[in-house]
Design a protein around this motif. Sequence first.
Motif, mmCIF file in Angstrom:
data_model
loop_
_atom_site.group_PDB
_atom_site.id
_atom_site.type_symbol
_atom_site.label_atom_id
_atom_site.label_comp_id
_atom_site.label_asym_id
_atom_site.label_seq_id
_atom_site.Cartn_x
_atom_site.Cartn_y
_atom_site.Cartn_z
ATOM 1 N N UNK A 134 0.825 -1.213 0.000
ATOM 2 C CA UNK A 134 0.000 0.000 0.000
ATOM 3 C C UNK A 134 0.854 1.255 0.000
ATOM 4 N N UNK A 135 1.963 1.208 0.736
ATOM 5 C CA UNK A 135 2.828 2.378 0.855
ATOM 6 C C UNK A 135 3.466 2.734 -0.470
ATOM 7 N N UNK A 136 4.028 1.741 -1.150
ATOM 8 C CA UNK A 136 4.695 2.080 -2.414
ATOM 9 C C UNK A 136 3.666 2.498 -3.466
ATOM 10 N N UNK A 137 2.464 1.906 -3.359
ATOM 11 C CA UNK A 137 1.399 2.276 -4.294
ATOM 12 C C UNK A 137 1.059 3.764 -4.181
ATOM 13 N N UNK A 138 1.250 4.307 -2.973
ATOM 14 C CA UNK A 138 0.927 5.723 -2.787
ATOM 15 C C UNK A 138 2.083 6.631 -3.210
ATOM 16 N N UNK A 164 4.509 4.791 -9.069
ATOM 17 C CA UNK A 164 3.416 4.800 -10.058
ATOM 18 C C UNK A 164 3.945 5.217 -11.422
ATOM 19 N N UNK A 165 4.784 6.271 -11.425
ATOM 20 C CA UNK A 165 5.304 6.770 -12.707
ATOM 21 C C UNK A 165 6.086 5.685 -13.430
ATOM 22 N N UNK A 166 6.815 4.886 -12.664
ATOM 23 C CA UNK A 166 7.670 3.872 -13.275
ATOM 24 C C UNK A 166 6.855 2.684 -13.811
ATOM 25 N N UNK A 199 -2.530 -2.705 -11.038
ATOM 26 C CA UNK A 199 -2.079 -2.214 -9.735
ATOM 27 C C UNK A 199 -2.560 -3.159 -8.624
ATOM 28 N N UNK A 200 -3.800 -3.627 -8.778
ATOM 29 C CA UNK A 200 -4.347 -4.548 -7.784
ATOM 30 C C UNK A 200 -3.627 -5.902 -7.866
ATOM 31 N N UNK A 236 -8.425 -4.185 3.359
ATOM 32 C CA UNK A 236 -8.671 -2.976 2.587
ATOM 33 C C UNK A 236 -7.890 -1.847 3.264
ATOM 34 N N UNK A 237 -7.853 -1.905 4.601
ATOM 35 C CA UNK A 237 -7.131 -0.885 5.363
ATOM 36 C C UNK A 237 -5.618 -1.162 5.335
ATOM 37 N N UNK A 238 -5.235 -2.427 5.634
ATOM 38 C CA UNK A 238 -3.804 -2.742 5.734
ATOM 39 C C UNK A 238 -3.079 -2.512 4.400
ATOM 40 N N UNK A 239 -3.697 -2.941 3.298
ATOM 41 C CA UNK A 239 -3.032 -2.779 2.004
ATOM 42 C C UNK A 239 -3.143 -1.348 1.490
ATOM 43 N N UNK A 240 -4.338 -0.792 1.655
ATOM 44 C CA UNK A 240 -4.604 0.435 0.922
ATOM 45 C C UNK A 240 -4.800 1.665 1.808
ATOM 46 N N UNK A 241 -4.415 1.565 3.109
ATOM 47 C CA UNK A 241 -4.627 2.721 3.989
ATOM 48 C C UNK A 241 -4.037 4.013 3.413
ATOM 49 N N UNK A 242 -2.783 3.996 2.946
ATOM 50 C CA UNK A 242 -2.245 5.268 2.431
ATOM 51 C C UNK A 242 -3.067 5.784 1.249
#
Length: 514
Positions: free
Chosen positions: A45-49, A54-56, A81-82, A299-305
């Motif tokens: 989740x962190x790197x996704x944010x 994302x750009x790469x 992304x998912x 949903x929170x742990x992965x995607x909280x950020x």
Amino acid sequence: MPAVVIANTGDVPEFEGRITFNVIVCVVIAACGGLMFGYDIGVSGGVTAMDDFLKKFFYEVWERKQLAHENNYCKYDNKKLQLFTSSLYIAALIASFIASKTCSKYGRKPTMQLASIFFIIGVALTTFAVNIEMLIIGRLHLGLGVGFANQAVPLFLSELAPAKIRGALNISFQLFITIGILIANVVNYAVGKIHPYGFRISLGIAGVPALMLCLGSLAIHETPTSLIERKKVEEGRAVLKKIRGVDNVDREYDSIVHACEVASQITQPYHKLMKRESRPPLVIAIVMQVFQQFTGINAIMFYAPVLFQTVGFGSDAALLSSVITGLVNVLSTFVSVVLVDRVGRRALLLEACVQMFITQCIIGGILMKDLKITGNLPSGDALVVVIMVCVFVAGFAWSWGPLGWLIPSETFPLETRTAGFSFAVSSNMLCTFVIAQAFLSMLCHMRSGIFFFFAAWIVVMGLFALFLLPETKGVPVDEMVDRVWKQHWFWKRFFNDEQAVEKRETEMIRPHLI
Ligand code: BGC
């Protein structure tokens, strides 16, 4: 022959033995398995944010994020992304089935070594990924590592720990998972400002616990149970003496030999698991995992950020908020360690249902009222959302989180314990995969409704816990059938086969008699 899981909780017999340095080292090293799993839950989740990431790899997502009239709920809705998050769990699902075989045939130690090797390869591939394909293949390797470790580590811990600390140790595996998540959250926050390769540091640090596990597992002992199970009886006795730090280990040795004999008579544990009398613990093990995941925790742990950015936080504030939820997760797990054998499992599960239901409804309500397709939430509202997420996570962390694992480990009879537990692990991986793959799309299509969707599941699981989940606190594992299942108003029908057949026969005869 199935692997043997020794009782985890309950009135386990006291055998001779001290908590030797050996045991501590083994436990710490094995706990790296928990850290490995947890770190990976938190890191994605962190790197996704992070924009550089994302750009790469996900340029379209980054572009969509930049649009002035971006859609709050849909900016991260992207199948690939998912897949980055979810691919790990599908590989873990497959690995957990293979792992139950390697654990029995080759032992817990080589299975853990295999896990760490897959994990190290996965870390290398994700850290140095040059394209999405390499990234996903890396995640698949990490998943294989997680699948092997999640089967071998709890088994290793429960077999190696002295009986009196077995219950606490079982929950400590969950504790290490939460610590792993927290470390990932902190690392993400710290490296988020390092451009353009901060995300590579996040992904690379996952290698630390894997490396520790790999090196450590060269030094640890195979468990006596695994050795005896594989007919290395004398070696098993010698290891038992060494890890217990005493010479007199006869009683524990005899009990392990007995357990292995019982298990060896069951040549087809999965077949036995499909029998009618195995249904109560099997249903409970699977359902606990399904419900655990459908609380919406991941949903929170992965995607909280990402979620915190959705409600209007900047990238930095969103990562910081995730650190806070990660901390709440760790601290609340301690509550479970302290309370689980005092107030019992049902009380914790039911209380948490109420708490999680209310918080999901409040979050859904705020988003429904104030978060339109574009624009941000008022800052007061965003703060309430973060607080509610923390209260939700606390409820989960002292109930369905640890108990989702503890209950399946203590309710199967010995003959089906390992096979039954592998169903729990794989149900968990399957549901985690579903949530990871679907959440961002669901958020896009259902918007705030997604939180009411999870709230509805919480009502169902609360009713389940209220009516169908028996209390197992303080019941010795080997008395589960007589003291729990056969006494339960619903589950007892699965054990009265003879009586039921008799009853059916009488009912069939009766009309002819009249
Ligand atoms: C669950 C994980 C979850 C974690 C959160 C575990 O019990 O199985 O899916 O991410 O708890 O702490």
